[in-house]
Design an enzyme around this catalytic site. Structure first.
Site, mmCIF file in Angstrom:
data_model
loop_
_atom_site.group_PDB
_atom_site.id
_atom_site.type_symbol
_atom_site.label_atom_id
_atom_site.label_comp_id
_atom_site.label_asym_id
_atom_site.label_seq_id
_atom_site.Cartn_x
_atom_site.Cartn_y
_atom_site.Cartn_z
ATOM 1 C CG ASP A 54 -1.856 1.172 1.306
ATOM 2 O OD1 ASP A 54 -1.664 2.159 0.551
ATOM 3 O OD2 ASP A 54 -2.800 1.120 2.111
ATOM 4 C CG ASN A 81 0.241 0.822 -12.673
ATOM 5 O OD1 ASN A 81 -0.103 1.454 -13.653
ATOM 6 N ND2 ASN A 81 -0.606 0.041 -12.006
ATOM 7 C CE LYS A 114 13.763 9.723 0.662
ATOM 8 N NZ LYS A 114 13.627 10.906 1.555
ATOM 9 C CB SER A 132 3.508 10.321 -15.929
ATOM 10 O OG SER A 132 2.970 11.617 -15.820
ATOM 11 C CE1 TYR A 146 -4.233 10.622 -12.586
ATOM 12 C CE2 TYR A 146 -4.638 11.676 -14.703
ATOM 13 C CZ TYR A 146 -4.149 10.621 -13.979
ATOM 14 O OH TYR A 146 -3.559 9.552 -14.617
ATOM 15 C CE LYS A 150 -0.692 9.988 -12.748
ATOM 16 N NZ LYS A 150 0.107 8.815 -12.331
#
Length: 274
Positions: A54, A81, A114, A132, A146, A150
């Site tokens: 998650d 994704n 990270k 993206s 949104y 992006k």
């Protein structure tokens, strides 16, 4: 030695098709999702490991990476994704909706990157593919948050590609247009509206989106492009895929003077107001 890839948001759509595509190409795949207990297809494929991740839970990110390395020995590539589209009128969005959009689409990617970078640095190689959207290059009505997420992802990815290039870690951005996935349904589930003054705008925007839906690309098409990005061994940053309308808008954004482009976009929307 088999290549290994970790994919977030693999429960459906582009993520699931990418997991299947890489597996068919002989890769070992760590297919991650929020609710792996509900998965009934990917866990039947021998070279796919389904596990929980998650992006809003840093402990689950770390655990998924550790599980994948323990199972397959290493990770060569990461596909970020997981994400969704918060659509609607910005004024009608709650603070929670705004924060959640950024937490999933931006901070979730950052936290996952990270977490995996120490492993990539140790191996002196790695590839990061961030999924993206065309909404990271140009905006449309009802996509303020949104697009904000992006656009942020695009800037982060581009700067990160410079930082990591000397470490033999590649960063790629895949920019799909409209796809035949459940993205639209998910977006409708969190649609923000309810202010009557915007009703004419919403009706016009709906007509514009309807006109753009011809020839949508499939999740399988996007998965093939993600595979290309992960395996072409180039320093190419952006990979674009979409229908004719989408590609024309991308070209216009890149080639037209800013005010000419803005006038073009306004006219394409305003013609639906009557």
């Amino acid at each position: 030695m088999n290549k290994v890839i970790l994919i977030t948001g693999a429960s459906s759509g582009i993520g699931k098709e990418s997991a299947k595509y890489f597996a068919a190409k002989g890769w070992h795949v760590i297919a991650t999702m929020r609710n792996p207990e509900k998965e009934t297809e990917l866990n039947t494929i021998d070279n796919i490991l389904v596990t929980k991740l998650d992006v809003q839970d840093t402990s689950s990110i770390a655990h998924a990476i550790e599980t994948g390395i323990s199972h397959f020995g290493h990770i060569d590539a990461l596909v970020n994704n997981a994400g969704y589209g918060q659509m609607g009128i910005f004024e009608a969005m709650s603070k929670e909706q705004v924060i959640n959009q950024l937490e999933v689409n931006v901070f979730g990617v950052m936290d996952t990157v990270k977490a995996i970078l120490p492993h990539f640095r140790e191996r002196k190689q790695g590839t990061i593919v961030n999924v993206s959207s065309g909404a990271g290059k140009f905006t449309l009505p009802m996509l303020s948050m949104y697009s904000a997420s992006k656009f942020a992802l695009e800037g982060f990815s581009e700067a990160l590609s410079f930082e990591l290039s000397t470490l033999n870690i590649k960063v790629k951005i895949v920019e799909p247009g409209g796809t035949t996935t459940n993205f639209g349904k998910t977006s409708q589930d969190v649609f923000a509206a309810g202010i009557a003054d915007y009703d004419p705008f919403l009706a016009a925007a709906g007509k514009m989106f309807d006109a753009m839906r011809n020839g949508l690309v499939t999740a399988e098409d996007v998965a093939a492009l993600i595979y290309e990005a992960a395996t072409d061994n180039t320093d190419t940053l952006r990979y674009v895929i979409g229908n004719d309308d989408f590609m024309l808008r991308m070209k216009a954004r890149e080639e037209m003077a800013d005010q000419d482009y803005m006038n073009l976009m306004r006219s394409s929307f305003e013609k639906h107001l009557s």
